[in-house]
Design a protein around this motif. Structure first.
Motif, short mmCIF file in Angstrom:
data_model
loop_
_atom_site.label_atom_id
_atom_site.label_comp_id
_atom_site.label_asym_id
_atom_site.label_seq_id
_atom_site.Cartn_x
_atom_site.Cartn_y
_atom_site.Cartn_z
N ALA A 101 -4.93 4.27 12.94
CA ALA A 101 -6.11 5.12 12.75
C ALA A 101 -7.24 4.34 12.09
O ALA A 101 -8.42 4.66 12.27
N PRO A 161 0.99 4.70 12.02
CA PRO A 161 -0.13 5.54 12.50
C PRO A 161 -1.37 5.45 11.61
O PRO A 161 -2.50 5.55 12.11
N PHE A 162 -1.16 5.25 10.33
CA PHE A 162 -2.29 5.08 9.41
C PHE A 162 -3.08 3.83 9.77
O PHE A 162 -4.30 3.87 9.92
N ASN A 199 8.23 2.12 11.18
CA ASN A 199 7.73 2.89 10.03
C ASN A 199 6.65 3.88 10.46
O ASN A 199 5.46 3.57 10.48
N ASN A 242 -2.00 11.69 3.37
CA ASN A 242 -2.93 12.35 4.32
C ASN A 242 -4.06 13.13 3.65
O ASN A 242 -4.56 14.10 4.20
N GLU A 243 -4.47 12.67 2.48
CA GLU A 243 -5.66 13.26 1.82
C GLU A 243 -6.81 12.25 1.78
O GLU A 243 -7.82 12.51 1.14
N GLY A 244 -6.59 11.08 2.36
CA GLY A 244 -7.65 10.07 2.33
C GLY A 244 -7.52 9.04 1.23
O GLY A 244 -8.35 8.14 1.11
N ILE A 245 -6.47 9.14 0.42
CA ILE A 245 -6.31 8.21 -0.70
C ILE A 245 -6.01 6.80 -0.18
O ILE A 245 -6.59 5.81 -0.66
N GLY A 246 -5.14 6.70 0.81
CA GLY A 246 -4.81 5.38 1.38
C GLY A 246 -6.03 4.70 1.97
O GLY A 246 -6.21 3.50 1.82
N ARG A 248 1.20 13.22 -1.82
CA ARG A 248 -0.26 13.14 -1.75
C ARG A 248 -0.74 12.39 -0.50
O ARG A 248 -1.87 11.93 -0.44
N VAL A 292 4.13 -4.42 8.88
CA VAL A 292 4.71 -3.10 8.67
C VAL A 292 6.13 -3.13 9.19
O VAL A 292 6.42 -3.73 10.23
N LEU A 295 0.85 -1.19 0.00
CA LEU A 295 0.00 0.00 0.00
C LEU A 295 0.89 1.25 0.00
O LEU A 295 1.59 1.50 0.98
N TYR A 296 0.85 1.97 -1.10
CA TYR A 296 1.65 3.21 -1.20
C TYR A 296 0.84 4.31 -1.84
O TYR A 296 0.13 4.09 -2.81
N VAL A 297 1.01 5.50 -1.27
CA VAL A 297 0.42 6.71 -1.83
C VAL A 297 1.59 7.60 -2.25
O VAL A 297 2.62 7.63 -1.57
C1 LIG Z 1 0.32 4.61 4.75
C2 LIG Z 1 -0.30 5.31 3.56
C3 LIG Z 1 -0.58 4.31 2.46
C4 LIG Z 1 -1.62 5.94 4.04
O1 LIG Z 1 -2.22 6.62 2.96
P1 LIG Z 1 -2.71 8.14 3.14
O2 LIG Z 1 -3.47 8.48 1.93
O3 LIG Z 1 -1.55 8.98 3.49
O4 LIG Z 1 -3.66 8.02 4.41
P2 LIG Z 1 -5.11 8.68 4.62
O5 LIG Z 1 -5.02 10.13 4.28
O6 LIG Z 1 -6.14 7.87 3.98
O7 LIG Z 1 -5.33 8.47 6.17
C5 LIG Z 1 -4.49 9.02 7.03
C6 LIG Z 1 -4.98 8.55 8.38
O8 LIG Z 1 -3.91 8.06 9.10
C7 LIG Z 1 -3.60 8.97 10.12
N1 LIG Z 1 -2.19 9.22 10.02
C8 LIG Z 1 -1.40 9.15 8.94
N2 LIG Z 1 -0.14 9.45 9.23
C9 LIG Z 1 -0.14 9.74 10.53
C10 LIG Z 1 0.85 10.15 11.44
N3 LIG Z 1 2.13 10.31 11.07
N4 LIG Z 1 0.51 10.35 12.71
C11 LIG Z 1 -0.78 10.20 13.10
N5 LIG Z 1 -1.76 9.82 12.29
C12 LIG Z 1 -1.44 9.61 11.03
C13 LIG Z 1 -4.37 10.23 9.85
O9 LIG Z 1 -4.72 10.82 11.06
C14 LIG Z 1 -5.57 9.70 9.12
O10 LIG Z 1 -6.53 9.21 9.99
P3 LIG Z 1 -8.00 9.88 10.05
O11 LIG Z 1 -8.58 9.69 8.68
O12 LIG Z 1 -8.69 9.08 11.10
O13 LIG Z 1 -7.75 11.31 10.38
C15 LIG Z 1 0.58 6.45 3.01
O14 LIG Z 1 0.74 7.46 3.97
C16 LIG Z 1 1.94 6.00 2.57
O15 LIG Z 1 2.15 5.71 1.40
N6 LIG Z 1 2.89 5.93 3.53
C17 LIG Z 1 4.23 5.56 3.22
C18 LIG Z 1 4.33 4.13 2.76
C19 LIG Z 1 3.92 3.13 3.82
O16 LIG Z 1 4.38 3.19 4.93
N7 LIG Z 1 3.07 2.22 3.40
C20 LIG Z 1 2.67 1.13 4.22
C21 LIG Z 1 3.65 0.02 4.07
S1 LIG Z 1 2.97 -1.45 4.74
#
Ligand SMILES: CC(C)(COP(=O)(O)OP(=O)(O)OC[C@H]1O[C@@H](n2cnc3c(N)ncnc32)[C@H](O)[C@@H]1OP(=O)(O)O)[C@@H](O)C(=O)NCCC(=O)NCCS
Length: 144
Positions: free
Chosen positions: A139, A135-136, A130, A99-103, A97, A126, A91-93
């Protein structure tokens, strides 16, 4: 407008780009550059991802992509690891982009697919420490 759809061969290049950029942005503090580039070369090359887009089933449900104006901005997929257990494998965004809800939308698509396969629980592995991933999942209700 952004949509989340099952990936087709048209999305292969975008999947490789998002996952490679994601790896570089996520693991730079945790892994050596050589290791990161080796993983990207092994898992996110177009030949392999094309197979993963076309050869799907219960064990690997294929990639879902978030597409905006024809551009892949997120990618993910998973599969069943037991009769009633699913797992998110990737899972990668796009790093700019997050923290916009795409993940969340991608995870929802994977979860829906796994429920259709009979999943009653969902797992994810994970990388230790990481902070761009854990945190994602917390959440979204995953428990360590
Ligand atoms: C993990 C990932 C896929 C999430 O996708 P995203 O689009 O950024 O996440 P979203 O915007 O849908 O959701 C973010 C949620 O996580 C929470 N969150 C994300 N990062 C956070 C952080 N650093 N601290 C606290 N909360 C966090 C947000 O509060 C939000 O929750 P909410 O909707 O209840 O407010 C993306 O951030 C990413 O690519 N990360 C790097 C790669 C990675 O680690 N992938 C997973 C490998 S297994």
């Amino acid at each position: 407008m952004m949509e989340v759809v099952r990936a087709t061969p048209d999305h292969v290049e975008g999947i490789c780009r998002v996952c490679a950029d994601g790896w570089r942005a996520t693991y730079a503090d945790m892994c050596s550059p050589e290791y990161i580039e080796r993983i990207i070369g092994e898992f996110y090359n177009e030949e392999r991802v094309l197979k993963e887009v076309t050869e799907t089933g219960r064990d690997w449900g294929g990639y879902f992509v978030a597409v905006e104006d024809g551009k892949v901005v997120g990618a993910g997929g998973g599969g069943m690891i037991g009769e009633r257990s699913g797992e998110v494998f990737v899972l990668y965004v796009a790093p700019d982009r997050r923290n916009e809800g795409i993940g969340t939308r991608l995870l929802d698509a994977i979860t829906r697919q796994q429920k259709a396969f009979g999943a009653a629980e969902q797992w994810v592995s994970v990388f230790k420490g990481n902070q761009k991933g854990i945190p994602f999942y917390e959440a979204r209700g995953f428990v360590f």
